[in-house]
Enzyme design. Structure first.
Site, PDB file in Angstrom:
ATOM      1  N   GLU A 200     -43.977  56.483 -30.572  1.00 57.60           N
ATOM      2  CA  GLU A 200     -42.647  57.075 -30.765  1.00 57.60           C
ATOM      3  C   GLU A 200     -41.590  56.283 -29.993  1.00 57.60           C
ATOM      4  O   GLU A 200     -40.830  56.831 -29.191  1.00 57.60           O
ATOM      5  CB  GLU A 200     -42.651  58.562 -30.367  1.00 57.60           C
ATOM      6  CG  GLU A 200     -43.574  59.373 -31.253  1.00 57.60           C
ATOM      7  CD  GLU A 200     -43.439  60.891 -31.123  1.00 57.60           C
ATOM      8  OE1 GLU A 200     -42.677  61.370 -30.268  1.00 57.60           O
ATOM      9  OE2 GLU A 200     -44.112  61.584 -31.904  1.00 57.60           O
ATOM     10  N   GLU A 332     -50.104  61.355 -35.839  1.00 59.03           N
ATOM     11  CA  GLU A 332     -49.848  62.667 -35.217  1.00 59.03           C
ATOM     12  C   GLU A 332     -49.364  63.606 -36.304  1.00 59.03           C
ATOM     13  O   GLU A 332     -48.303  63.368 -36.905  1.00 59.03           O
ATOM     14  CB  GLU A 332     -48.813  62.578 -34.091  1.00 59.03           C
ATOM     15  CG  GLU A 332     -49.363  61.937 -32.827  1.00 59.03           C
ATOM     16  CD  GLU A 332     -48.400  62.014 -31.648  1.00 59.03           C
ATOM     17  OE1 GLU A 332     -47.614  62.988 -31.555  1.00 59.03           O
ATOM     18  OE2 GLU A 332     -48.442  61.093 -30.805  1.00 59.03           O
ATOM     19  N   GLN A 381     -53.954  68.412 -31.612  1.00 61.21           N
ATOM     20  CA  GLN A 381     -54.828  67.484 -30.917  1.00 61.21           C
ATOM     21  C   GLN A 381     -56.243  68.060 -30.872  1.00 61.21           C
ATOM     22  O   GLN A 381     -56.428  69.229 -31.207  1.00 61.21           O
ATOM     23  CB  GLN A 381     -54.305  67.223 -29.514  1.00 61.21           C
ATOM     24  CG  GLN A 381     -52.930  66.550 -29.498  1.00 61.21           C
ATOM     25  CD  GLN A 381     -52.553  66.012 -28.097  1.00 61.21           C
ATOM     26  OE1 GLN A 381     -53.327  66.025 -27.153  1.00 61.21           O
ATOM     27  NE2 GLN A 381     -51.309  65.547 -27.986  1.00 61.21           N
TER      28      GLN A 381
HETATM   29  O1  AHR Z   1     -48.723  65.647 -29.469  1.00 59.80           O
HETATM   30  C1  AHR Z   1     -47.742  65.944 -28.530  1.00 59.80           C
HETATM   31  C2  AHR Z   1     -46.624  64.917 -28.485  1.00 59.80           C
HETATM   32  O2  AHR Z   1     -45.930  64.915 -29.694  1.00 59.80           O
HETATM   33  C3  AHR Z   1     -47.031  63.474 -28.307  1.00 59.80           C
HETATM   34  O3  AHR Z   1     -47.262  63.129 -26.984  1.00 59.80           O
HETATM   35  C4  AHR Z   1     -45.850  62.736 -28.844  1.00 59.80           C
HETATM   36  O4  AHR Z   1     -46.184  61.472 -29.346  1.00 59.80           O
HETATM   37  C5  AHR Z   1     -45.294  63.669 -29.892  1.00 59.80           C
HETATM   38  O5  AHR Z   1     -43.935  63.823 -29.783  1.00 59.80           O
END
Ligand code: AHR
Length: 528
Positions: A200, A332, A381
């Site tokens: 990001e 993500e 996650q």
């Molecule tokens: O998954 C949580 C966060 O979300 C990660 O660290 C980041 O890359 C995203 O904004």
């Protein structure tokens, strides 16, 4: 005759499974699978997962330390490993996320008592003692049977720091880097299957303009190398993933892909990352347990935007890369909800309901439909954070409804997409109008024909008729995931509220009929 006409009419509107929304009055849905026109291969890496140093995602969720009373192998909890092995996690992305752009790998090697201690500024200000570092990560990846996806620090690190780290991981012990690794207990080099070049960078990774990021990207892509002997020739080389877009924003897709199309021999990338979470609005405020049908419908509508994002970015990538050399990697994604009451700020702990499992299935179906470009994805996650597959509390562990979707979708790993057409129908709640049914068919790597079905309607069962032209189907059986309510969850007290159950089809005249429960996901093998 009427049924055949309808199926044919819908077929004309539907390409490789893109649902045509046309409701049938009799409440039945006809799914027609065309096994004669195989599409793209569905890369198993779309079932990857993400494990960041965040809350109890690593500490407590994966790592308990070798002296823990919780059963473990070299500090890594055995119950979590067994559960993850069972769903064949193809790759695990680590150490972040935003954490990656503040991670300094030397803090996490060598004698645990002497490791660097820092503060995890991004995530709740937790103390980071680096007990889980490079060796522990690769041990974990090996224990669960996953490939390593390592994100290097572009935000606050240097090219030298990143290239030294990947040399430490991958070089043999003729080199100083390999000797240092061997002195720390690992003689054999490890492989880095995927290399994330920043995270990001448009946001927490340094808030860089696309042009500035691409200027950084080029030397990282050139100088951060895998020295592993098995990674020197295609197709086994380390896959470099550049930071790409957020949701539907085209700026990074344009910037990185344009730079890639103009590149010389000295650098390359194999993937472009997309981050897209399922939220209705930021900051995420929807509750993970106490929600009604309106929130269910709104969040499901929000997740279906993934299809639009993939179309947007695929079109830009097609412009610069018509041969589809660079894959889109949704590294993500998942449902981001309000934190559970009483949990720590920044630890991103939420429950996981049947609704979230259905959302996972819808996303897997979307990724599968875009398999020609989408070569990887990592749900956010793995354990205890956001849309987790596993929740732990001390020595207790439970499997979430989203875990079971991963289990049910195992036949999709490295399968071949087959065209399907179907009359999706409509599900309406207030102003929200969604397709009622979703379907994806694949030819699995073992040759079997599999059909995934989702009934988004929380109130009405769907009657699904399946036709496979040229094939007299003899039956179909598999598993279905449903529960009393869309907000049903598994808890430590009641861990089996949302678990898969058997489902089968009735065969007649070569076609199949399946009664698909309201609010459910089914995965069926069709007997040909
Ligand atoms: O998954 C949580 C966060 O979300 C990660 O660290 C980041 O890359 C995203 O904004």
């Amino acid at each position: 005759m009427k049924k055949r006409f309808l199926a044919g009419a819908v077929m004309a509107l539907s390409i490789l499974g893109a649902p045509a929304v046309a409701q049938r009055s009799d409440n039945a849905t006809t799914v027609t699978i065309d096994p004669a026109k195989p599409g793209a291969k569905i890369d198993r890496h779309i079932f990857g997962q993400f494990a960041e140093h965040l809350g109890t995602g690593i500490y407590g969720g994966v790592w308990v330390g070798p002296d823990s009373t919780i059963p473990n192998v070299r500090g890594i909890r055995s119950d979590v490993v067994a559960a993850l092995r069972a769903i064949h996690v193809p790759n695990v992305r680590w150490p972040g996320g935003c954490f990656a752009d503040e991670y300094h790998w030397r803090d996490g090697i060598g004698d645990p008592a002497k490791r660097g201690v820092s503060v995890n500024w991004n995530w709740g200000g937790a103390t980071e003692n680096n007990a889980f570092g490079t060796h522990e990560f690769f041990d974990f990846a090996e224990q669960i049977g996953a490939d390593a996806y390592v994100s290097v620090n572009v935000g606050s690190g240097t090219i030298k720091e990143a290239s030294d780290w990947i040399a430490y991981i991958t070089a043999d012990d003729r080199t100083t880097a390999g000797q240092e690794r061997a002195a720390n207990g690992q003689r054999e080099p490890w492989k880095v299957k995927f290399l994330g070049i920043g995270n990001e960078s448009w946001g927490c990774g340094g808030n860089m303009r696309p042009q500035y990021y691409t200027d950084q990207l080029k030397p990282y892509a050139r100088f951060v190398r895998s020295f592993h002997p098995d990674q020197q020739t295609a197709p086994n080389t380390m896959q470099r993933i550049a930071v790409g877009p957020s949701d539907g924003d085209p700026a990074y897709t344009e910037g990185v892909m344009k730079a890639w199309s103009e590149k010389d021999w000295s650098w390359d990338i194999e993937g472009l990352s997309l981050h897209s979470y399922t939220v209705v609005r930021w900051p995420p405020a929807y509750d993970s347990v106490n929600f009604g049908e309106q929130e269910y419908a709104e969040l499901t509508q929000a997740t279906l935007r993934m299809e639009d994002h993939l179309k947007t970015h695929s079109a830009i990538m097609d412009k610069y890369d018509p041969e589809k050399k660079v894959g889109l990697v949704v590294d993500e994604w998942g449902v981001w909800l309000a934190k559970l009451p009483g949990t720590q700020e920044g630890f991103l702990q939420q429950q996981n309901s049947l609704r979230d499992a259905m959302i996972a299935a819808l996303n897997f179906n979307i990724f599968a439909r875009h398999a020609d470009r989408v070569r990887g994805a990592n749900i956010a996650q793995m354990v205890n954070v956001l849309q987790a597959m596993i929740l732990t509390d001390g020595e207790k562990m439970l499997l979430t409804p989203t875990y079971y979707i991963h289990q049910m979708y195992l036949p999709f790993q490295d399968a071949t997409l087959l065209p399907v057409s179907f009359n999706a129908g409509e599900y309406r709640q207030g102003e929200v109008v969604l397709p009622r049914v979703d379907a994806v068919a694949v030819r699995a790597s073992d040759g079997k024909l599999w059909l995934s079905l989702v009934n988004l309607d929380p109130n009405r069962q769907a009657s699904i008729e399946v036709e496979v032209p040229g094939v007299a189907a003899r039956g179909a059986s598999g598993t279905v995931l449903t529960a009393p309510q869309v907000n049903s969850v598994n808890t430590f007290a009641a861990p089996n509220t949302v678990v898969p159950a058997p489902i089968s089809a009735r065969a007649s005249g070569g076609a199949l009929t399946i009664q698909l429960p309201a609010k459910s996901v089914a995965m069926l093998a069709i007997e040909e």
